[in-house]
Design a protein around this motif. Structure first.
Motif, PDB file in Angstrom:
ATOM      1  N   UNK A   1       0.835  -1.200   0.000  1.00  0.00           N
ATOM      2  CA  UNK A   1       0.000   0.000   0.000  1.00  0.00           C
ATOM      3  C   UNK A   1       0.874   1.256   0.000  1.00  0.00           C
ATOM      4  N   UNK A   2       1.862   1.288   0.884  1.00  0.00           N
ATOM      5  CA  UNK A   2       2.760   2.447   0.980  1.00  0.00           C
ATOM      6  C   UNK A   2       3.629   2.565  -0.271  1.00  0.00           C
ATOM      7  N   UNK A   3       4.222   1.443  -0.686  1.00  0.00           N
ATOM      8  CA  UNK A   3       5.156   1.461  -1.819  1.00  0.00           C
ATOM      9  C   UNK A   3       4.459   1.932  -3.099  1.00  0.00           C
ATOM     10  N   UNK A   4       3.273   1.387  -3.384  1.00  0.00           N
ATOM     11  CA  UNK A   4       2.567   1.738  -4.621  1.00  0.00           C
ATOM     12  C   UNK A   4       2.023   3.163  -4.580  1.00  0.00           C
ATOM     13  N   UNK A   5       1.602   3.619  -3.399  1.00  0.00           N
ATOM     14  CA  UNK A   5       1.091   4.983  -3.294  1.00  0.00           C
ATOM     15  C   UNK A   5       2.190   6.004  -3.583  1.00  0.00           C
ATOM     16  N   UNK A   6       3.407   5.689  -3.104  1.00  0.00           N
ATOM     17  CA  UNK A   6       4.528   6.613  -3.295  1.00  0.00           C
ATOM     18  C   UNK A   6       5.123   6.490  -4.699  1.00  0.00           C
ATOM     19  N   UNK A   7       5.253   5.251  -5.186  1.00  0.00           N
ATOM     20  CA  UNK A   7       5.943   5.023  -6.463  1.00  0.00           C
ATOM     21  C   UNK A   7       5.055   5.207  -7.690  1.00  0.00           C
ATOM     22  N   UNK A   8       3.738   5.111  -7.521  1.00  0.00           N
ATOM     23  CA  UNK A   8       2.814   5.233  -8.648  1.00  0.00           C
ATOM     24  C   UNK A   8       1.801   6.350  -8.389  1.00  0.00           C
ATOM     25  N   UNK A   9       2.251   7.591  -8.288  1.00  0.00           N
ATOM     26  CA  UNK A   9       1.316   8.689  -8.035  1.00  0.00           C
ATOM     27  C   UNK A   9       0.373   8.886  -9.223  1.00  0.00           C
ATOM     28  N   UNK A  10      -0.849   9.305  -8.922  1.00  0.00           N
ATOM     29  CA  UNK A  10      -1.819   9.545  -9.979  1.00  0.00           C
ATOM     30  C   UNK A  10      -2.492   8.292 -10.491  1.00  0.00           C
ATOM     31  N   UNK A  11      -2.216   7.151  -9.851  1.00  0.00           N
ATOM     32  CA  UNK A  11      -2.855   5.887 -10.228  1.00  0.00           C
ATOM     33  C   UNK A  11      -3.506   5.263  -9.007  1.00  0.00           C
ATOM     34  N   UNK A  12      -4.266   4.173  -9.241  1.00  0.00           N
ATOM     35  CA  UNK A  12      -4.933   3.456  -8.151  1.00  0.00           C
ATOM     36  C   UNK A  12      -4.324   2.071  -7.931  1.00  0.00           C
ATOM     37  N   UNK A  13      -3.079   1.886  -8.326  1.00  0.00           N
ATOM     38  CA  UNK A  13      -2.451   0.590  -8.075  1.00  0.00           C
ATOM     39  C   UNK A  13      -2.429   0.283  -6.579  1.00  0.00           C
ATOM     40  N   UNK A  14      -2.231   1.324  -5.787  1.00  0.00           N
ATOM     41  CA  UNK A  14      -2.179   1.121  -4.336  1.00  0.00           C
ATOM     42  C   UNK A  14      -3.519   0.669  -3.784  1.00  0.00           C
ATOM     43  N   UNK A  15      -4.602   0.957  -4.534  1.00  0.00           N
ATOM     44  CA  UNK A  15      -5.940   0.592  -4.069  1.00  0.00           C
ATOM     45  C   UNK A  15      -6.139  -0.922  -3.997  1.00  0.00           C
ATOM     46  N   UNK A  16      -5.439  -1.653  -4.878  1.00  0.00           N
ATOM     47  CA  UNK A  16      -5.570  -3.116  -4.827  1.00  0.00           C
ATOM     48  C   UNK A  16      -5.081  -3.634  -3.482  1.00  0.00           C
ATOM     49  N   UNK A  17      -3.923  -3.147  -3.043  1.00  0.00           N
ATOM     50  CA  UNK A  17      -3.396  -3.560  -1.740  1.00  0.00           C
ATOM     51  C   UNK A  17      -4.292  -3.077  -0.606  1.00  0.00           C
ATOM     52  N   UNK A  18      -4.777  -1.841  -0.721  1.00  0.00           N
ATOM     53  CA  UNK A  18      -5.609  -1.279   0.344  1.00  0.00           C
ATOM     54  C   UNK A  18      -6.947  -1.996   0.446  1.00  0.00           C
ATOM     55  N   UNK A  19      -7.610  -2.204  -0.695  1.00  0.00           N
ATOM     56  CA  UNK A  19      -8.947  -2.778  -0.685  1.00  0.00           C
ATOM     57  C   UNK A  19      -8.953  -4.258  -0.302  1.00  0.00           C
ATOM     58  N   UNK A  20      -7.815  -4.928  -0.462  1.00  0.00           N
ATOM     59  CA  UNK A  20      -7.744  -6.335  -0.085  1.00  0.00           C
ATOM     60  C   UNK A  20      -7.272  -6.536   1.349  1.00  0.00           C
ATOM     61  N   UNK A  21      -6.691  -5.497   1.944  1.00  0.00           N
ATOM     62  CA  UNK A  21      -6.092  -5.651   3.270  1.00  0.00           C
ATOM     63  C   UNK A  21      -7.104  -6.078   4.317  1.00  0.00           C
ATOM     64  N   UNK A  22      -8.292  -5.453   4.327  1.00  0.00           N
ATOM     65  CA  UNK A  22      -9.270  -5.808   5.351  1.00  0.00           C
ATOM     66  C   UNK A  22      -9.806  -7.211   5.155  1.00  0.00           C
ATOM     67  N   UNK A  23      -9.869  -7.677   3.898  1.00  0.00           N
ATOM     68  CA  UNK A  23     -10.335  -9.043   3.634  1.00  0.00           C
ATOM     69  C   UNK A  23      -9.349 -10.062   4.176  1.00  0.00           C
ATOM     70  N   UNK A  24      -8.050  -9.747   4.052  1.00  0.00           N
ATOM     71  CA  UNK A  24      -7.045 -10.635   4.625  1.00  0.00           C
ATOM     72  C   UNK A  24      -7.120 -10.624   6.151  1.00  0.00           C
ATOM     73  N   UNK A  25      -7.402  -9.456   6.732  1.00  0.00           N
ATOM     74  CA  UNK A  25      -7.582  -9.396   8.180  1.00  0.00           C
ATOM     75  C   UNK A  25      -8.745 -10.279   8.612  1.00  0.00           C
ATOM     76  N   UNK A  26      -9.886 -10.125   7.952  1.00  0.00           N
ATOM     77  CA  UNK A  26     -11.065 -10.907   8.304  1.00  0.00           C
ATOM     78  C   UNK A  26     -10.797 -12.408   8.174  1.00  0.00           C
TER      79      UNK A  26
END
Length: 304
Positions: free
Chosen positions: A214-239
């Motif tokens: 989440x951190x790496x993609x947000x910083x390295x890929x600005x202006x894109x939603x690549x980081x969203x894949x990591x973010x949106x899946x994180x809570x599912x992995x927690x559950x």
């Protein structure tokens, strides 16, 4: 224009697809939990119910957001840049679910060794910090109103991800440490503890990996939603990781016991000793057949 949509809305839809699969797995695990562990205390049951409810709200908001984009807003390209309330509802539910699960693991570590409260408190504070940063991100995003301006919320976004990553490291280390301290002279008990330790490490690897991504993609890929894949899946992995830990308790005993003595929800298993393993909230004790000596693990493993 097409490449921009692929790297933003396209990535969000990919995340939605993967979320749906993981959510289905979580619902199945939740069903199995209530079938297998109906005698668990209501603290644990309440945590499971709350997690499943919040996760279902998150999925409902995610689909409502996708509907807003591709159906009611079909052909309206500027609409893809607008932050809608459905977006923020699903993110709020995501951060709340993450907090609930992290708080559960903090309580688990506390139950493993109640004399030491510092590590559970540290994890709980990290969970609160992550939840607060997540809410801050939601509030800033609502004020910004457009996805193209999300870079201005980088501080709260990175703080949330960093808090989640640090909490995951503390949770995985804490569970490993506490379970390792619970080893006894009984081989059957140690085998079960080894299984739970491996399960805990595997649980932590996924959540830590996606928090870091989440951190790496947000910083390295600005202006894109690549980081969203990591973010949106994180809570599912927690559950799923929480439910997997809860559901593998009986399997751990059955897999390392030579025969089943009882078949109720709190079974009696035998190896070289007669071992009774209670469910969450019930002490675990081992009674050797040869000497009749009784050893209590003082509630260790009871949250698993």
């Amino acid at each position: 224009m097409v490449s921009l949509i692929e790297s933003t809305t396209g990535m969000w839809l990919v995340g939605l697809f993967l979320q749906s699969m993981l959510h289905g797995m979580g619902l199945l695990q939740g069903f199995l939990y209530f079938v297998w562990y109906s005698n668990d205390n209501w603290t644990v049951k309440g945590t499971v119910v709350a997690t499943l409810l919040v996760e279902s709200i998150q999925m409902g908001a995610a689909f409502a957001n996708a509907y807003q984009w591709v159906i009611t807003g079909f052909g309206n390209f500027p609409n893809l840049n607008i932050i809608h309330w459905q977006d923020m509802l699903q993110l709020t539910a995501l951060y709340l679910s993450t907090f609930i699960v992290q708080a559960h693991f903090a309580r688990t570590i506390y139950n493993l060794h109640k004399q030491d409260i510092y590590l559970p408190i540290f994890i709980l504070l990290l969970a609160l910090l992550g939840f607060g940063a997540g809410l801050g991100q939601v509030i800033l995003a609502i004020r910004l109103g457009e996805y193209s301006k999300l870079g201005e919320a980088s501080v709260t976004t990175n703080l949330q991800a960093a808090s989640a990553l640090t909490a995951d490291i503390a949770i995985t280390t804490g569970i490993f440490w506490r379970l390792n301290e619970s080893r006894t002279g009984v081989q059957a008990t140690n085998k079960i503890l080894n299984f739970l330790i491996i399960t805990a490490i595997n649980r932590g690897l996924f959540t830590m990996l996606f928090a870091a991504l989440n951190v790496i993609l947000f910083v390295s890929k600005p202006g894109t939603f690549y980081f969203m894949i990591a973010l949106l899946l994180s809570d599912k992995f927690y559950m799923n990781s929480m439910l997997a830990m809860l559901n593998t308790r009986e399997f751990a005993v059955r897999a390392h016991g030579t025969r089943v003595v009882g078949s109720d929800s709190m079974p009696m298993f035998a190896t070289s000793s007669v071992t009774r393993y209670g469910v969450s909230g019930v002490n675990v004790s081992t009674v050797k057949e040869t000497s009749g000596d009784k050893m209590s693990l003082d509630g260790k493993m009871t949250s698993f």
